[in-house]
Scaffold this motif. Sequence first.
Motif, PDB file in Angstrom:
ATOM      1  N   UNK A  24       0.805  -1.222   0.000  1.00 56.54           N
ATOM      2  CA  UNK A  24       0.000   0.000   0.000  1.00 56.54           C
ATOM      3  C   UNK A  24       0.841   1.276   0.000  1.00 56.54           C
ATOM      4  N   UNK A  25       2.151   1.163   0.148  1.00 57.79           N
ATOM      5  CA  UNK A  25       3.000   2.347   0.273  1.00 57.79           C
ATOM      6  C   UNK A  25       2.961   3.235  -0.971  1.00 57.79           C
ATOM      7  N   UNK A  26       3.017   2.654  -2.138  1.00 59.10           N
ATOM      8  CA  UNK A  26       3.016   3.459  -3.369  1.00 59.10           C
ATOM      9  C   UNK A  26       1.761   4.299  -3.505  1.00 59.10           C
ATOM     10  N   UNK A  27       0.630   3.700  -3.209  1.00 63.50           N
ATOM     11  CA  UNK A  27      -0.634   4.419  -3.276  1.00 63.50           C
ATOM     12  C   UNK A  27      -0.667   5.555  -2.256  1.00 63.50           C
ATOM     13  N   UNK A  28      -0.189   5.273  -1.044  1.00 66.91           N
ATOM     14  CA  UNK A  28      -0.178   6.312  -0.008  1.00 66.91           C
ATOM     15  C   UNK A  28       0.764   7.454  -0.376  1.00 66.91           C
ATOM     16  N   UNK A  29       1.933   7.131  -0.934  1.00 67.57           N
ATOM     17  CA  UNK A  29       2.891   8.163  -1.326  1.00 67.57           C
ATOM     18  C   UNK A  29       2.300   9.060  -2.401  1.00 67.57           C
ATOM     19  N   UNK A  30       1.628   8.472  -3.381  1.00 66.15           N
ATOM     20  CA  UNK A  30       1.055   9.289  -4.457  1.00 66.15           C
ATOM     21  C   UNK A  30      -0.095  10.160  -3.969  1.00 66.15           C
ATOM     22  N   UNK A  31      -0.786   9.721  -2.920  1.00 67.80           N
ATOM     23  CA  UNK A  31      -1.915  10.507  -2.403  1.00 67.80           C
ATOM     24  C   UNK A  31      -1.509  11.595  -1.425  1.00 67.80           C
ATOM     25  N   UNK A  32      -0.623  11.266  -0.472  1.00 69.32           N
ATOM     26  CA  UNK A  32      -0.340  12.237   0.582  1.00 69.32           C
ATOM     27  C   UNK A  32       1.116  12.672   0.656  1.00 69.32           C
ATOM     28  N   UNK A  33       1.991  12.097  -0.154  1.00 63.61           N
ATOM     29  CA  UNK A  33       3.389  12.521  -0.191  1.00 63.61           C
ATOM     30  C   UNK A  33       4.293  11.635   0.653  1.00 63.61           C
ATOM     31  N   UNK A  34       5.532  11.542   0.222  1.00 56.80           N
ATOM     32  CA  UNK A  34       6.490  10.657   0.861  1.00 56.80           C
ATOM     33  C   UNK A  34       6.835  11.051   2.282  1.00 56.80           C
ATOM     34  N   UNK A  35       7.027  12.334   2.536  1.00 56.14           N
ATOM     35  CA  UNK A  35       7.404  12.770   3.885  1.00 56.14           C
ATOM     36  C   UNK A  35       6.315  12.464   4.885  1.00 56.14           C
ATOM     37  N   UNK A  36       5.070  12.681   4.505  1.00 56.33           N
ATOM     38  CA  UNK A  36       3.961  12.379   5.408  1.00 56.33           C
ATOM     39  C   UNK A  36       3.878  10.887   5.689  1.00 56.33           C
ATOM     40  N   UNK A  37       4.129  10.079   4.669  1.00 54.62           N
ATOM     41  CA  UNK A  37       4.093   8.625   4.848  1.00 54.62           C
ATOM     42  C   UNK A  37       5.219   8.180   5.777  1.00 54.62           C
ATOM     43  N   UNK A  38       6.404   8.775   5.636  1.00 52.07           N
ATOM     44  CA  UNK A  38       7.524   8.424   6.505  1.00 52.07           C
ATOM     45  C   UNK A  38       7.179   8.740   7.957  1.00 52.07           C
ATOM     46  N   UNK A  39       6.649   9.917   8.200  1.00 53.00           N
ATOM     47  CA  UNK A  39       6.281  10.300   9.571  1.00 53.00           C
ATOM     48  C   UNK A  39       5.153   9.429  10.112  1.00 53.00           C
ATOM     49  N   UNK A  40       4.169   9.154   9.293  1.00 52.87           N
ATOM     50  CA  UNK A  40       3.050   8.331   9.726  1.00 52.87           C
ATOM     51  C   UNK A  40       3.420   6.883   9.948  1.00 52.87           C
ATOM     52  N   UNK A  41       4.432   6.404   9.237  1.00 52.93           N
ATOM     53  CA  UNK A  41       4.815   4.996   9.382  1.00 52.93           C
ATOM     54  C   UNK A  41       5.453   4.728  10.737  1.00 52.93           C
ATOM     55  N   UNK A  42       5.952   5.764  11.397  1.00 61.09           N
ATOM     56  CA  UNK A  42       6.511   5.573  12.737  1.00 61.09           C
ATOM     57  C   UNK A  42       5.438   5.053  13.692  1.00 61.09           C
ATOM     58  N   UNK A  43       4.210   5.452  13.478  1.00 62.52           N
ATOM     59  CA  UNK A  43       3.107   4.983  14.310  1.00 62.52           C
ATOM     60  C   UNK A  43       2.811   3.510  14.019  1.00 62.52           C
ATOM     61  N   UNK A  44       2.997   3.108  12.782  1.00 61.31           N
ATOM     62  CA  UNK A  44       2.665   1.745  12.377  1.00 61.31           C
ATOM     63  C   UNK A  44       3.771   0.725  12.636  1.00 61.31           C
ATOM     64  N   UNK A  45       4.906   1.168  13.142  1.00 62.17           N
ATOM     65  CA  UNK A  45       6.033   0.262  13.354  1.00 62.17           C
ATOM     66  C   UNK A  45       5.619  -0.937  14.209  1.00 62.17           C
ATOM     67  N   UNK A  46       4.807  -0.701  15.220  1.00 66.36           N
ATOM     68  CA  UNK A  46       4.425  -1.789  16.122  1.00 66.36           C
ATOM     69  C   UNK A  46       3.580  -2.849  15.425  1.00 66.36           C
ATOM     70  N   UNK A  47       2.924  -2.500  14.337  1.00 70.42           N
ATOM     71  CA  UNK A  47       2.109  -3.484  13.635  1.00 70.42           C
ATOM     72  C   UNK A  47       2.874  -4.190  12.525  1.00 70.42           C
ATOM     73  N   UNK A  48       4.109  -3.805  12.282  1.00 67.78           N
ATOM     74  CA  UNK A  48       4.886  -4.419  11.218  1.00 67.78           C
ATOM     75  C   UNK A  48       4.723  -3.694   9.889  1.00 67.78           C
ATOM     76  N   UNK A  49       3.617  -3.007   9.714  1.00 65.10           N
ATOM     77  CA  UNK A  49       3.372  -2.299   8.463  1.00 65.10           C
ATOM     78  C   UNK A  49       4.214  -1.051   8.314  1.00 65.10           C
ATOM     79  N   UNK A  50       4.663  -0.511   9.412  1.00 65.25           N
ATOM     80  CA  UNK A  50       5.423   0.731   9.367  1.00 65.25           C
ATOM     81  C   UNK A  50       6.788   0.581   8.750  1.00 65.25           C
ATOM     82  N   UNK A  51       7.455  -0.531   9.008  1.00 60.66           N
ATOM     83  CA  UNK A  51       8.810  -0.710   8.490  1.00 60.66           C
ATOM     84  C   UNK A  51       8.815  -0.797   6.966  1.00 60.66           C
ATOM     85  N   UNK A  52       7.955  -1.631   6.429  1.00 64.74           N
ATOM     86  CA  UNK A  52       7.888  -1.755   4.969  1.00 64.74           C
ATOM     87  C   UNK A  52       7.448  -0.472   4.311  1.00 64.74           C
TER      88      UNK A  52
END
Length: 91
Positions: A24-52
């Motif tokens: 889902x990363x490519x879709x999220x990057x195209x919608x909200x931008x890479x920097x926002x996805x990087x910052x938001x993925x820190x929250x998802x680290x605990x679920x495993x989805x944040x690292x990828x």
Amino acid sequence: MSRLPKWESLIFELAAGSLVGLLSAGNMISRIGGRTVILGSAILIVSGGGYGTAEVALNAEGAVVENQLQKNAFAGFPRFISYGDTCRCGH
């Protein structure tokens, strides 16, 4: 059907979260931008989805920076991450 032990269930959930994040990363990057996805993925680290998700977003941001610089600036960067991981494992 037998229940998985807690640790096996956790490993499965982390792996599934990583796959969902990667896909889902490519879709999220195209919608909200890479920097926002990087910052938001820190929250998802605990679920495993944040690292990828963070890995894909960081590579996308690196490509944008290289295009702006008009030179190959980050070609060796993954190598340094591998060196760091290797040193950290040997402590």
